[in-house]
Design a protein around this motif. Structure first.
Motif, mmCIF file in Angstrom:
data_model
loop_
_atom_site.group_PDB
_atom_site.id
_atom_site.type_symbol
_atom_site.label_atom_id
_atom_site.label_comp_id
_atom_site.label_asym_id
_atom_site.label_seq_id
_atom_site.Cartn_x
_atom_site.Cartn_y
_atom_site.Cartn_z
ATOM 1 N N VAL A 173 22.350 19.752 11.490
ATOM 2 C CA VAL A 173 21.866 19.019 12.663
ATOM 3 C C VAL A 173 21.213 19.977 13.648
ATOM 4 O O VAL A 173 20.124 19.702 14.177
ATOM 5 N N TYR A 198 18.954 9.645 17.854
ATOM 6 C CA TYR A 198 20.042 10.105 16.989
ATOM 7 C C TYR A 198 19.819 9.630 15.549
ATOM 8 O O TYR A 198 20.110 10.359 14.595
ATOM 9 N N ALA A 215 19.589 11.728 12.038
ATOM 10 C CA ALA A 215 20.408 11.388 10.875
ATOM 11 C C ALA A 215 19.551 11.285 9.612
ATOM 12 O O ALA A 215 19.927 11.775 8.542
ATOM 13 N N VAL A 266 26.248 12.498 13.807
ATOM 14 C CA VAL A 266 25.154 13.286 14.379
ATOM 15 C C VAL A 266 25.383 13.472 15.873
ATOM 16 O O VAL A 266 25.216 14.571 16.420
#
Length: 290
Positions: free
Chosen positions: A197, A212, A216, A228
């Motif tokens: 990440v 987000y 992902a 995430v």
């Protein structure tokens, strides 16, 4: 009260009154400053007028940025940065500890640390010989608390205060030393998922945002949006790993480990440097919000 503390107070006020679009006089009065002095202080710090900053905060702008976001997996040789750019996120080299190094908890490592002033308030920085391992804003926490956090991550390491070496990193981060002549190195400790990440975050161009869910998808875990979010929140190196560029799918900035006002401030600061609005233009801007 420092300039950043005044700016932070102004940001809270602007954010809380977006619906009424507060004018320059109203914001200045909240800070007990004259409109003239507030405008000069704001432009000197942020590089944009209060009017431009208000535009940065709008939901529609954030939604447009999300629509314009490119794939995080697309690596570009040129991010279109101007010569006056202050951050060089594409010039950051991330190295994760190996499983063996993780297990020994930093044994044999010496970690330099110090507290420095930044445009966003005092910050704690720590670095091994291989790169920055922690950058965090002091907030209302003491140096002892930051050192305790660092010690939890690297329990076997030796810590020592070193302002000269860490100042060089601060200068590179905020453009005070010009363009770095070598990558700014990071030496981070995390799970494989967290590191993936954090690597994805490094591909978000300055003044851009992603959601987000986009992160992902970029790390091959489209259904792991909550995970995430946790990995973004666990980022050990603020700013250099730009977790502030991740916002909610609907366009709201959302939370930030170091405070929502600071997240707004960083967005405005980056926008001033990467969206073609030069600081000198702000200094000469018309004395008005509108």
């Amino acid at each position: 009260m420092t300039d950043y503390e005044r700016i932070e107070k102004a940001i809270y006020f602007i954010s809380a009154h977006l619906h009424s679009q507060p004018g320059l006089d109203e914001i200045a009065a909240h800070l007990h400053l004259s409109p003239f002095h507030f405008q000069r202080m704001f432009c000197r710090w942020a590089g944009v007028t209060p009017k431009r900053f208000l535009q940065v905060l709008t939901l529609e702008r954030a939604k447009q940025l999300l629509r314009d976001s490119k794939s995080l997996l697309e690596v570009s040789d040129s991010l279109g940065l101007s010569s006056g750019s202050r951050l060089y996120d594409h010039f950051v080299q991330l190295e994760a500890v190996t499983p063996g190094e993780y297990k020994i908890g930093g044994a044999g490592l010496s970690i330099a640390y110090a507290v420095h002033d930044t445009p966003f308030g005092p910050a704690f920085i720590a670095s091994t010989s291989r790169g920055v391992c922690q950058f965090s804003f002091m907030q209302d926490r003491t140096l002892a608390v930051h050192l305790a956090d660092l010690s939890c991550k690297w329990p076997q390491a030796v810590f020592y205060e070193e302002r000269q070496a860490t100042q060089a990193i601060i200068d590179a981060m905020f453009g005070m030393a010009g363009r770095p002549d070598r990558p700014v190195s990071l030496h981070v400790k995390g799970t494989n998922f967290q590191v993936s990440v954090w690597r994805a975050l490094l591909h978000i161009p300055p003044a851009a945002v992603v959601s987000y869910s986009q992160i992902a998808k970029a790390v091959g875990r489209p259904n792991a949006v909550r995970a995430v979010g946790s990995a973004v929140g666990a980022n050990p190196v603020a700013l250099l790993i730009p977790c502030h560029r991740v916002i909610q799918q609907g366009g709201k900035l959302g939370g930030y480990h170091w405070g929502e006002a600071r997240k707004h401030a960083i967005h405005a600061w980056e926008s001033a440097r990467y969206e073609g609005f030069a600081p000198e233009e702000a200094a000469q801007a018309e004395y008005s919000l509108f």
